[in-house]
Design a protein around this motif. Structure first.
Motif, PDB file in Angstrom:
ATOM      1  N   LEU A  63       0.856  -1.208   0.000  1.00 37.07           N
ATOM      2  CA  LEU A  63       0.000   0.000   0.000  1.00 37.07           C
ATOM      3  C   LEU A  63       0.882   1.244   0.000  1.00 37.07           C
ATOM      4  CD1 LEU A  63      -3.031   1.116   0.629  1.00 37.07           C
ATOM      5  CD2 LEU A  63      -2.112   1.411   2.926  1.00 37.07           C
ATOM      6  N   VAL A  64       1.872   1.259   0.906  1.00 36.56           N
ATOM      7  CA  VAL A  64       2.717   2.453   1.068  1.00 36.56           C
ATOM      8  C   VAL A  64       3.664   2.594  -0.118  1.00 36.56           C
ATOM      9  CG1 VAL A  64       4.466   3.545   2.536  1.00 36.56           C
ATOM     10  CG2 VAL A  64       2.498   2.370   3.575  1.00 36.56           C
ATOM     11  N   TRP A  65       4.268   1.469  -0.565  1.00 39.84           N
ATOM     12  CA  TRP A  65       5.191   1.548  -1.707  1.00 39.84           C
ATOM     13  C   TRP A  65       4.437   2.017  -2.963  1.00 39.84           C
ATOM     14  CZ3 TRP A  65      10.184   1.899  -2.663  1.00 39.84           C
ATOM     15  CH2 TRP A  65      10.648   1.662  -3.957  1.00 39.84           C
ATOM     16  N   GLY A  66       3.232   1.500  -3.166  1.00 41.56           N
ATOM     17  CA  GLY A  66       2.422   1.900  -4.333  1.00 41.56           C
ATOM     18  C   GLY A  66       2.162   3.386  -4.317  1.00 41.56           C
ATOM     19  N   TRP A  67       1.859   3.941  -3.131  1.00 38.56           N
ATOM     20  CA  TRP A  67       1.546   5.373  -3.015  1.00 38.56           C
ATOM     21  C   TRP A  67       2.757   6.235  -3.349  1.00 38.56           C
ATOM     22  CZ3 TRP A  67       2.110   8.961   1.556  1.00 38.56           C
ATOM     23  CH2 TRP A  67       1.411  10.155   1.347  1.00 38.56           C
ATOM     24  N   TYR A  68       3.927   5.829  -2.812  1.00 38.11           N
ATOM     25  CA  TYR A  68       5.133   6.627  -3.078  1.00 38.11           C
ATOM     26  C   TYR A  68       5.591   6.483  -4.534  1.00 38.11           C
ATOM     27  CZ  TYR A  68       5.709   8.471   1.583  1.00 38.11           C
ATOM     28  OH  TYR A  68       5.518   9.196   2.737  1.00 38.11           O
ATOM     29  N   GLU A  69       5.435   5.288  -5.094  1.00 39.04           N
ATOM     30  CA  GLU A  69       5.826   5.131  -6.502  1.00 39.04           C
ATOM     31  C   GLU A  69       4.920   5.971  -7.394  1.00 39.04           C
ATOM     32  OE1 GLU A  69       8.872   4.234  -6.503  1.00 39.04           O
ATOM     33  OE2 GLU A  69       8.598   2.850  -8.182  1.00 39.04           O
ATOM     34  N   TRP A  70       3.611   6.064  -7.029  1.00 34.57           N
ATOM     35  CA  TRP A  70       2.700   6.895  -7.812  1.00 34.57           C
ATOM     36  C   TRP A  70       3.109   8.363  -7.703  1.00 34.57           C
ATOM     37  CZ3 TRP A  70      -0.923  10.680  -6.271  1.00 34.57           C
ATOM     38  CH2 TRP A  70      -1.705  11.145  -7.346  1.00 34.57           C
ATOM     39  N   ARG A  71       3.505   8.781  -6.472  1.00 36.82           N
ATOM     40  CA  ARG A  71       3.940  10.179  -6.288  1.00 36.82           C
ATOM     41  C   ARG A  71       5.237  10.425  -7.049  1.00 36.82           C
ATOM     42  NH1 ARG A  71       4.627  11.615  -0.379  1.00 36.82           N
ATOM     43  NH2 ARG A  71       4.975  13.678  -1.218  1.00 36.82           N
ATOM     44  N   ARG A  72       6.114   9.434  -7.076  1.00 37.55           N
ATOM     45  CA  ARG A  72       7.395   9.616  -7.776  1.00 37.55           C
ATOM     46  C   ARG A  72       7.125   9.759  -9.288  1.00 37.55           C
ATOM     47  NH1 ARG A  72      12.647   5.716  -7.403  1.00 37.55           N
ATOM     48  NH2 ARG A  72      11.188   4.037  -7.821  1.00 37.55           N
ATOM     49  N   ALA A  73       6.200   8.950  -9.802  1.00 33.78           N
ATOM     50  CA  ALA A  73       5.877   9.028 -11.240  1.00 33.78           C
ATOM     51  C   ALA A  73       5.252  10.391 -11.553  1.00 33.78           C
ATOM     52  CB  ALA A  73       4.924   7.895 -11.607  1.00 33.78           C
ATOM     53  N   ALA A  74       4.436  10.904 -10.606  1.00 34.41           N
ATOM     54  CA  ALA A  74       3.800  12.217 -10.821  1.00 34.41           C
ATOM     55  C   ALA A  74       4.874  13.312 -10.873  1.00 34.41           C
ATOM     56  CB  ALA A  74       2.808  12.506  -9.686  1.00 34.41           C
ATOM     57  N   VAL A  75       5.876  13.185 -10.005  1.00 36.43           N
ATOM     58  CA  VAL A  75       6.969  14.178 -10.000  1.00 36.43           C
ATOM     59  C   VAL A  75       7.779  14.080 -11.296  1.00 36.43           C
ATOM     60  CG1 VAL A  75       9.183  14.770  -8.931  1.00 36.43           C
ATOM     61  CG2 VAL A  75       7.167  14.373  -7.497  1.00 36.43           C
ATOM     62  N   ALA A  76       8.007  12.845 -11.753  1.00 36.01           N
ATOM     63  CA  ALA A  76       8.808  12.653 -12.976  1.00 36.01           C
ATOM     64  C   ALA A  76       8.102  13.304 -14.175  1.00 36.01           C
ATOM     65  CB  ALA A  76       9.032  11.170 -13.220  1.00 36.01           C
ATOM     66  N   ARG A  77       6.755  13.365 -14.133  1.00 34.12           N
ATOM     67  CA  ARG A  77       6.012  13.983 -15.244  1.00 34.12           C
ATOM     68  C   ARG A  77       5.968  15.513 -15.108  1.00 34.12           C
ATOM     69  NH1 ARG A  77       2.746   9.509 -14.439  1.00 34.12           N
ATOM     70  NH2 ARG A  77       1.367  10.633 -13.030  1.00 34.12           N
TER      71      ARG A  77
END
Ligand code: NAD
Ligand code: APR
Length: 255
Positions: A63-77
């Motif tokens: 749950l937590v890793w998925g949330w941070y990976e989604w935030r990281r992808a949002a930052v990369a965009r």
């Protein structure tokens, strides 16, 4: 309204040892989801304080890793905004400049501020949750609201964790020491886009002021840091910072 930038520009143009201290407001105009508005989909029923904790990660790593990976992808965009570029332009004019951020994005680095000090870690520095070995870079593009099993450490097979400081965790000592040292010796500290509410990060501008440094604030709102700043510019970073650099060093300041 157009702020009178002259007093701040004069201080900045005379700076010999500059600290630029930034918070979430620095990245707001890059469209990076702030910490609290990143709670959508599967995560929307969570309070940030309950998700960004070691306990939450232990209880449900995916749950937590998925949330941070989604935030990281949002930052990369996202893209650095003119404010990030103005901060990089200041360092070109004041060689002894240290950028200290509470943000976990990499927008300062992508705008040219190498060596940025991350007081709260970074979305781009995942590490082993057991032996702290650095873990490989971005994985698959996560889907919003999806759980995602964290990768396993190559050395000890424990789950990899986000490289971010969670609620209840101490800040990375080397980063905190570098930030305090920079604030201690600076003659000018520019604080941008931080509410000045979270400690010990919020100590940094106060250390500079106590040591006789001149503090300039850029924030549309009032903050507790109003009390220690000599100049207060009430406006958004992406507009105020480029204007401040031009006022300090002329149009040739390439911002
Ligand atoms: P908290 O108050 O429970 O933890 C603060 C931690 O910072 C303490 O555990 C302590 O180790 C340290 N600390 C506090 N005051 C200090 C001082 N004067 N000197 C040295 N160390 C001190 O929780 P919090 O403050 O709400 O959050 C903890 C940290 O996690 C904060 O830095 C916060 O900004 C950060 N955080 C980051 C994110 C993120 O996604 N980047 C999200 C939430 C919190
Ligand atoms: N330009 C400048 N400042 C802005 C802008 C903008 N365009 N938009 C918002 N702000 C200001 C807000 O007025 C507010 O004072 O940015 C500040 C953001 O405050 P917070 O959301 O509290 O962010 P921050 O100060 O970075 O929080 C500190 O707490 O949530 C944890 O670890 C997280 O690093 C974060 C820490």
């Amino acid at each position: 309204e157009r702020e009178d930038l002259a007093p701040a520009a004069e201080v900045l143009a005379g700076a010999r040892r500059l600290v630029v201290f930034t918070g979430a407001g620095m990245s707001a105009e890059s469209g990076v989801p702030t910490f609290r508005d990143a709670l959508t989909g599967l995560w929307e029923r969570f309070d940030p304080r309950s998700l960004a904790t070691p306990e939450a990660f232990r209880a449900d790593p995916a749950l937590v890793w998925g949330w941070y990976e989604w935030r990281r992808a949002a930052v990369a965009r996202a893209e650095p905004n003119p404010g990030h570029r103005a901060v990089a332009a200041m360092a070109a004019r004041v060689p002894d400049t240290v950028v200290v951020t509470q943000n976990v994005d990499d927008l300062h680095e992508r705008a040219g501020s190498a060596g940025t000090v991350h007081l709260h870690g970074s979305l781009f520095a995942p590490r082993c949750s057991a032996c702290a070995a650095p873990a490989p870079g971005p994985g698959a593009e996560p889907e919003e609201g999806r759980r995602l099993d964290p990768p396993r450490c190559g050395h000890c097979a424990a789950p990899v964790r986000p490289g971010v400081v969670w609620f209840g965790e101490a800040l990375p000592e080397p980063a905190l020491a570098a930030a305090v040292e920079a604030a201690y010796r600076c003659d000018v500290l520019l604080t941008v886009g931080t509410s000045g509410l979270v400690y010990p990060a919020a100590e940094i501008p106060q250390v500079a002021a106590r040591r006789g440094g001149t503090v300039i604030q850029v924030n549309p709102e009032e903050t507790p840091l109003d009390a220690v700043c000599a100049v207060n510019l009430h406006g958004p970073a992406a507009r105020v910072l480029p204007a401040l650099v031009r006022a300090a060093w002329g149009a040739a300041a390439d911002v």
